[in-house]
Design a protein around this motif. Structure first.
Motif, PDB file in Angstrom:
ATOM      1  N   HIS A 100       0.854  -1.191   0.000  1.00 19.56           N
ATOM      2  CA  HIS A 100       0.000   0.000   0.000  1.00 19.56           C
ATOM      3  C   HIS A 100       0.889   1.239   0.000  1.00 19.56           C
ATOM      4  N   GLN A 101       0.455   2.260  -0.719  1.00 18.55           N
ATOM      5  CA  GLN A 101       1.147   3.550  -0.707  1.00 18.55           C
ATOM      6  C   GLN A 101       0.104   4.646  -0.875  1.00 18.55           C
ATOM      7  N   ASP A 102       0.289   5.795  -0.195  1.00 22.98           N
ATOM      8  CA  ASP A 102      -0.658   6.888  -0.375  1.00 22.98           C
ATOM      9  C   ASP A 102       0.048   8.171  -0.781  1.00 22.98           C
ATOM     10  N   SER A 103      -0.756   9.172  -1.082  1.00 27.31           N
ATOM     11  CA  SER A 103      -0.239  10.430  -1.601  1.00 27.31           C
ATOM     12  C   SER A 103       0.488  11.253  -0.548  1.00 27.31           C
ATOM     13  N   GLU A 104       0.379  10.858   0.725  1.00 27.05           N
ATOM     14  CA  GLU A 104       1.075  11.566   1.802  1.00 27.05           C
ATOM     15  C   GLU A 104       2.339  10.838   2.253  1.00 27.05           C
ATOM     16  N   GLY A 105       2.698   9.762   1.542  1.00 29.69           N
ATOM     17  CA  GLY A 105       3.901   9.016   1.911  1.00 29.69           C
ATOM     18  C   GLY A 105       3.654   7.886   2.882  1.00 29.69           C
ATOM     19  N   HIS A 126      -4.580   6.598  -2.844  1.00 34.84           N
ATOM     20  CA  HIS A 126      -3.706   5.482  -2.508  1.00 34.84           C
ATOM     21  C   HIS A 126      -3.754   4.414  -3.588  1.00 34.84           C
ATOM     22  N   ILE A 127      -2.805   3.492  -3.487  1.00 38.80           N
ATOM     23  CA  ILE A 127      -2.662   2.407  -4.449  1.00 38.80           C
ATOM     24  C   ILE A 127      -2.384   1.134  -3.673  1.00 38.80           C
ATOM     25  N   GLU A 128      -2.913   0.018  -4.176  1.00 42.37           N
ATOM     26  CA  GLU A 128      -2.660  -1.303  -3.602  1.00 42.37           C
ATOM     27  C   GLU A 128      -2.144  -2.179  -4.732  1.00 42.37           C
ATOM     28  N   ALA A 129      -0.980  -2.772  -4.528  1.00 42.97           N
ATOM     29  CA  ALA A 129      -0.355  -3.505  -5.621  1.00 42.97           C
ATOM     30  C   ALA A 129       0.455  -4.681  -5.097  1.00 42.97           C
ATOM     31  N   GLY A 312      -4.784  15.202  -2.595  1.00 47.99           N
ATOM     32  CA  GLY A 312      -3.416  14.764  -2.784  1.00 47.99           C
ATOM     33  C   GLY A 312      -3.104  14.504  -4.236  1.00 47.99           C
ATOM     34  N   ARG A 313      -1.831  14.324  -4.510  1.00 50.66           N
ATOM     35  CA  ARG A 313      -1.387  14.036  -5.871  1.00 50.66           C
ATOM     36  C   ARG A 313      -0.474  12.815  -5.859  1.00 50.66           C
ATOM     37  N   VAL A 314      -0.485  12.098  -6.960  1.00 46.31           N
ATOM     38  CA  VAL A 314       0.352  10.897  -7.061  1.00 46.31           C
ATOM     39  C   VAL A 314       1.820  11.315  -6.988  1.00 46.31           C
ATOM     40  N   PRO A 315       2.600  10.747  -6.070  1.00 49.43           N
ATOM     41  CA  PRO A 315       4.012  11.147  -5.944  1.00 49.43           C
ATOM     42  C   PRO A 315       4.821  10.710  -7.158  1.00 49.43           C
TER      43      PRO A 315
END
Length: 319
Positions: A100-105, A126-129, A312-315
């Protein structure tokens, strides 16, 4: 499955419903079968709560059983970047690895038996991969994602993560040691799970040996659901048959009864079931896509905030 277990369940604290609680057993209102579908970039899911009236789910919104699937090399899939606001996602992984990762780190990696509890609150992307090694080599993937509604007063709280390692869950058993109970969140017979919740709930994963029956105390003010992850058995004192992919909705009372069939199959030696319930919020709910709010106006504001980049924005460096 499952990743977290013990060699001798009788070494664990035991949960036993009192005679009064057992006498006030919850009847089974209905048993539904989850339709199959695909989520994210195309991973298979069972929609556990499809067709169940929200009055019986509140404070839960939806739940997907992800897999069980054995990926060939190059097949593993996840979700693209997407927004959330107004609720919590609970990802419980039985087999495999998810990142998991989100736009806030924020975010992290969960493995067999781990849970990641994400409070979306005021909103994030966020993204789950699957990790790169699972994509390259293939392998087993199996998990559950549950959505828990937030009270109106908490919907705009700052986002928060809880990483709950499999070794942190509270392990319990029944009087005869015929079941292993893993309390992920909430309380069962005075035993607390590690998950911290805004909305009072209980979430546990039970492994019930063939022929064994469990009767556990359940808070009267909570609703109650049982979802079969694997195997077959019955629910309620009326012994209503259930199997993989089915959800039982219980009525009011003070205890839940689940029994594993005397024989299972070689792939699924035990009955695996999630027991969950919570105190209903009884608030208006407006749900569309990745947002769960209390009114259509709040939903519209969430979409406007997402379009404007305020969630948020995609890092630049991302999964």
């Amino acid at each position: 499955m499952p990743a977290i277990t013990v060699e001798n369940p009788l070494s664990l604290p035991r949960v036993v419903a009192t005679s009064e609680q057992a006498a006030a057993a919850r009847p089974v209102r209905a048993v539904t079968t989850a339709p199959k579908g695909y989520e994210g970039e195309g991973f298979p899911v069972r929609r556990a709560f499809a067709g169940i009236d929200y009055r019986h789910l509140d404070p839960f919104i939806m739940m997907d059983q992800m897999g069980e699937v054995e990926y060939a090399p190059g097949e593993a899939k996840g979700t693209p970047w997407h927004p959330h606001r107004g609720f919590e996602t609970v990802t419980y992984l039985l087999d495999g690895t998810f990142v998991h990762q989100d736009s806030e780190g924020g975010g992290g990696t969960i493995n067999d038996g781990d849970t990641q509890w994400m409070t979306a609150g005021s909103g994030l992307l966020h993204i789950e991969a699957p990790p790169e090694e699972l994509v390259v080599t293939g392998g087993l993937f199996h998990g559950v994602q549950l959505w828990v509604n937030l009270p109106a007063a908490d919907k705009m709280k700052d986002p928060r993560y809880q990483d709950i390692g499999g070794g942190q869950v509270k392990l319990l058993t029944t009087a005869d040691g015929g079941a292993l109970l893993r309390v992920i969140a909430g309380e069962l017979d005075g035993h607390e799970g590690p998950g911290v919740t805004h909305t009072p709930i209980t979430l546990l994963h039970a492994t019930v040996s063939p022929g064994a029956e469990i009767t556990v105390p359940w808070r009267r003010e909570y609703n109650a659901l049982a979802y079969v992850l694997a195997g077959r058995g019955s629910v309620g004192t009326e012994h209503r048959p259930v199997h993989l992919g089915q959800t039982a909705v219980f009525g009011s009372g003070e205890s839940l009864t689940v029994r594993a069939a005397d024989s299972q199959d070689a792939h699924t030696p035990d009955l695996e079931v999630l027991l969950l319930g919570g105190r209903p919020l009884r608030e208006p709910m407006a749900h569309y896509g990745p947002f769960v709010m209390n009114s259509h106006a709040e939903l519209a504001a969430a979409f406007e905030d997402f379009k404007a980049g305020r969630l948020g924005r995609v890092p630049a460096t991302r999964v």
